[in-house]
Write an enzyme that holds these catalytic residues in place. Structure first.
Site, PDB file in Angstrom:
ATOM      1  N   ARG A  51      27.506 -19.890 -72.566  1.00 20.15           N
ATOM      2  CA  ARG A  51      28.397 -20.369 -72.036  1.00 20.15           C
ATOM      3  C   ARG A  51      28.585 -18.271 -72.229  1.00 20.15           C
ATOM      4  O   ARG A  51      29.619 -17.731 -71.362  1.00 20.15           O
ATOM      5  CB  ARG A  51      29.431 -20.437 -72.203  1.00 20.15           C
ATOM      6  CG  ARG A  51      31.202 -19.977 -71.711  1.00 20.15           C
ATOM      7  CD  ARG A  51      32.375 -21.860 -72.715  1.00 20.15           C
ATOM      8  NE  ARG A  51      31.823 -21.740 -73.144  1.00 20.15           N
ATOM      9  CZ  ARG A  51      32.443 -21.936 -74.670  1.00 20.15           C
ATOM     10  NH1 ARG A  51      32.470 -21.192 -74.771  1.00 20.15           N
ATOM     11  NH2 ARG A  51      32.307 -23.150 -75.600  1.00 20.15           N
ATOM     12  N   TYR A 103      44.201 -16.125 -48.253  1.00 18.66           N
ATOM     13  CA  TYR A 103      43.053 -17.614 -47.637  1.00 18.66           C
ATOM     14  C   TYR A 103      44.037 -19.238 -48.728  1.00 18.66           C
ATOM     15  O   TYR A 103      44.872 -18.661 -49.618  1.00 18.66           O
ATOM     16  CB  TYR A 103      42.025 -17.967 -49.038  1.00 18.66           C
ATOM     17  CG  TYR A 103      41.021 -18.393 -49.003  1.00 18.66           C
ATOM     18  CD1 TYR A 103      39.793 -19.345 -47.952  1.00 18.66           C
ATOM     19  CD2 TYR A 103      41.142 -19.453 -50.094  1.00 18.66           C
ATOM     20  CE1 TYR A 103      39.693 -19.940 -47.924  1.00 18.66           C
ATOM     21  CE2 TYR A 103      40.261 -20.813 -50.073  1.00 18.66           C
ATOM     22  CZ  TYR A 103      39.755 -20.909 -49.106  1.00 18.66           C
ATOM     23  OH  TYR A 103      38.479 -22.647 -49.389  1.00 18.66           O
ATOM     24  N   ASP A 175      39.671  -9.497 -52.955  1.00 20.45           N
ATOM     25  CA  ASP A 175      38.796 -10.549 -52.265  1.00 20.45           C
ATOM     26  C   ASP A 175      37.984  -9.865 -51.118  1.00 20.45           C
ATOM     27  O   ASP A 175      38.719  -9.674 -50.271  1.00 20.45           O
ATOM     28  CB  ASP A 175      39.805 -11.631 -51.781  1.00 20.45           C
ATOM     29  CG  ASP A 175      38.822 -12.561 -51.777  1.00 20.45           C
ATOM     30  OD1 ASP A 175      37.809 -12.738 -51.589  1.00 20.45           O
ATOM     31  OD2 ASP A 175      39.068 -13.826 -52.311  1.00 20.45           O
ATOM     32  N   LYS A 200      30.024 -17.344 -49.740  1.00 17.92           N
ATOM     33  CA  LYS A 200      30.202 -17.029 -48.358  1.00 17.92           C
ATOM     34  C   LYS A 200      28.838 -16.510 -48.137  1.00 17.92           C
ATOM     35  O   LYS A 200      27.646 -16.526 -48.475  1.00 17.92           O
ATOM     36  CB  LYS A 200      31.760 -16.244 -47.787  1.00 17.92           C
ATOM     37  CG  LYS A 200      32.956 -17.346 -48.413  1.00 17.92           C
ATOM     38  CD  LYS A 200      32.672 -18.960 -47.909  1.00 17.92           C
ATOM     39  CE  LYS A 200      34.083 -19.652 -48.623  1.00 17.92           C
ATOM     40  NZ  LYS A 200      34.991 -19.159 -48.841  1.00 17.92           N
TER      41      LYS A 200
HETATM   42  C1  LIG Z   1      36.418 -19.519 -49.276  1.00 20.64           C
HETATM   43  C2  LIG Z   1      36.666 -18.789 -50.338  1.00 20.64           C
HETATM   44  C3  LIG Z   1      38.126 -18.433 -51.629  1.00 20.64           C
HETATM   45  C4  LIG Z   1      37.681 -20.173 -52.278  1.00 20.64           C
HETATM   46  O1  LIG Z   1      36.249 -19.537 -52.977  1.00 20.64           O
HETATM   47  P1  LIG Z   1      35.201 -20.517 -53.582  1.00 20.64           P
HETATM   48  O2  LIG Z   1      33.757 -20.989 -53.504  1.00 20.64           O
HETATM   49  O3  LIG Z   1      35.566 -21.873 -51.745  1.00 20.64           O
HETATM   50  O4  LIG Z   1      36.314 -21.414 -54.562  1.00 20.64           O
HETATM   51  C5  LIG Z   1      38.020 -17.058 -51.893  1.00 20.64           C
HETATM   52  N1  LIG Z   1      38.985 -16.434 -51.545  1.00 20.64           N
HETATM   53  C6  LIG Z   1      37.833 -16.484 -49.831  1.00 20.64           C
HETATM   54  C7  LIG Z   1      38.285 -15.278 -48.450  1.00 20.64           C
HETATM   55  C8  LIG Z   1      37.453 -17.014 -48.774  1.00 20.64           C
HETATM   56  O5  LIG Z   1      36.852 -17.558 -47.999  1.00 20.64           O
END
Ligand SMILES: *Cc1c(COP(=O)(O)O)cnc(C)c1O
Length: 369
Positions: A51, A103, A175, A200
């Site tokens: 961890r 999001y 983000d 993603k």
């Molecule tokens: C999918 C997404 C998240 C969350 O991510 P997870 O891997 O599903 O927890 C946060 N920000 C954006 C822009 C996303 O597309």
């Protein structure tokens, strides 16, 4: 790798090919061991418990820090856990400004922080620097944005936001899930922290859930490191490896995503049933509005290549209906007030042949005409 500044493509392809690895493996070994032997008190080699630190995770984190021009990176179990790690920097009473088009999962988390932990959030349109400055109050600690916004695909001027953040001593958090460091490096534009849902584009194959936080500055990096270890949201070694394997081809994939998206955009703009196409100018994501909401369901049913599913950034093309899927957490009146209406569909354009994708959309429209 040498200290010489390499191009993005080179850095991505070379992830994990480390000259110092003991057996000179080209693909980074997966260290599953959770614990590491110490020869005597005070004589460790830097690893004791997974961890706190893991050799496979370290390779991924070093690569992400470099790609995002940051000092430190932290691999987490999901994009949401990356966001939670960053928001653990704040406390009850703190105020954070975020963008309106955000999001759905982030919106849900912010609502939870307001209700259960006494945080305050205000939502900014993303376009007016003065309006942003006006939202700042004594308790304001940070500005959190996504750019391009999702699903409305507007680019936010990061240099302008950074100017406001610096003038008021606020953390600027971006983000960067949708563009990735291949297309945009927020830290170079003044951000302090970059967040990714690595699920993603970074991973890219719809087969690993992961997140990454990248930070600039020693004090901030130390604080995040402390929280990462304390809350234990660290990514498993196997998932770190899967993510690195995906990342090696990100530049190739992104070029194909972008080329396909721009062809799909041109086609959609010529389609009479489409009211408007929203493309931010880069990358593989686009949204479009149908003129008639009643055509949404039959159109989705008629598609065969575009898969009706939630998520984005994978090699397979997906179509999403934000109103009931990714953004269902946002109350209908709220989302409609800023343009996230029931006629809106979002495409994550994959890396298939563009002609096949356009053919699929064509037969979808023909079926609902
Ligand atoms: C999918 C997404 C998240 C969350 O991510 P997870 O891997 O599903 O927890 C946060 N920000 C954006 C822009 C996303 O597309």
């Amino acid at each position: 790798m040498s200290c010489q500044q390499h191009h993005n493509e080179t850095v991505f392809a070379q992830i994990g090919n480390q000259k110092q690895e003991s057996l000179k493996a080209i693909s980074t070994p997966i260290y599953l061991s959770t614990s590491y032997r110490h020869n005597e008190i005070g004589h460790g080699h830097g690893y004791d418990y997974t961890r706190t630190g893991n050799p496979t995770r370290d390779v991924l984190e070093e690569a992400m820090a470099k790609l995002e021009s940051g000092d430190k990176a932290f691999a987490t179990t999901s994009g949401m856990s990356a966001i939670q790690l960053v928001f653990s920097l704040f406390a009850s009473g703190d105020h954070i400004i975020t963008c309106r088009d955000v999001y759905g999962g982030s919106y849900r988390y912010f609502e939870m922080l307001e209700q259960k932990q006494g945080f305050q959030f205000t939502y900014w349109s993303g376009s007016d620097e003065r309006e942003l400055a006006e939202q700042i109050k004594p308790e304001t600690k940070a500005i959190f944005i996504e750019t391009p916004t999702n699903p409305l695909m507007t680019n936010i001027d990061m240099t302008a936001v950074s100017r406001v953040a610096k003038a008021h001593n606020l953390l600027f958090i971006v983000d960067n899930t949708v563009y990735t460091p291949y297309l945009q490096k927020p830290i170079a534009d003044g951000a302090d922290i970059v967040i990714h849902s690595a699920t993603k584009y970074l991973a890219g194959h719809n087969d690993v859930l992961a997140g990454v936080v990248v930070s600039k500055g020693e004090k901030l990096s130390k604080e995040l490191d402390y929280i990462h270890n304390s809350i234990g949201s660290t990514l498993s070694p196997f998932d770190c490896w899967l993510l690195m394997r995906g990342m090696k081809t990100l530049p190739l994939r992104m070029r194909q995503h972008e080329d396909n998206a721009s062809q799909v955009k041109t086609y959609l703009e010529s389609q009479p049933l489409v009211k408007n196409v929203l493309y931010p100018g880069k990358g593989g994501m686009l949204s479009f509005l149908l003129k008639d909401e009643t055509r949404v369901v039959p159109f989705l049913q008629a598609l065969s290549l575009f898969t009706f599913a939630e998520s984005l950034g994978g090699v397979e093309s997906l179509i999403t209906y934000p109103a009931t899927q990714t953004h269902a957490e946002i109350p209908e009146d709220v989302r409609k007030s800023y343009g996230l209406t029931n006629e809106l569909l979002r495409l994550s354009v994959g890396i298939e042949h563009a002609d096949d994708l356009i053919e699929d959309l064509k037969q979808g429209f023909a079926a609902v005409e």
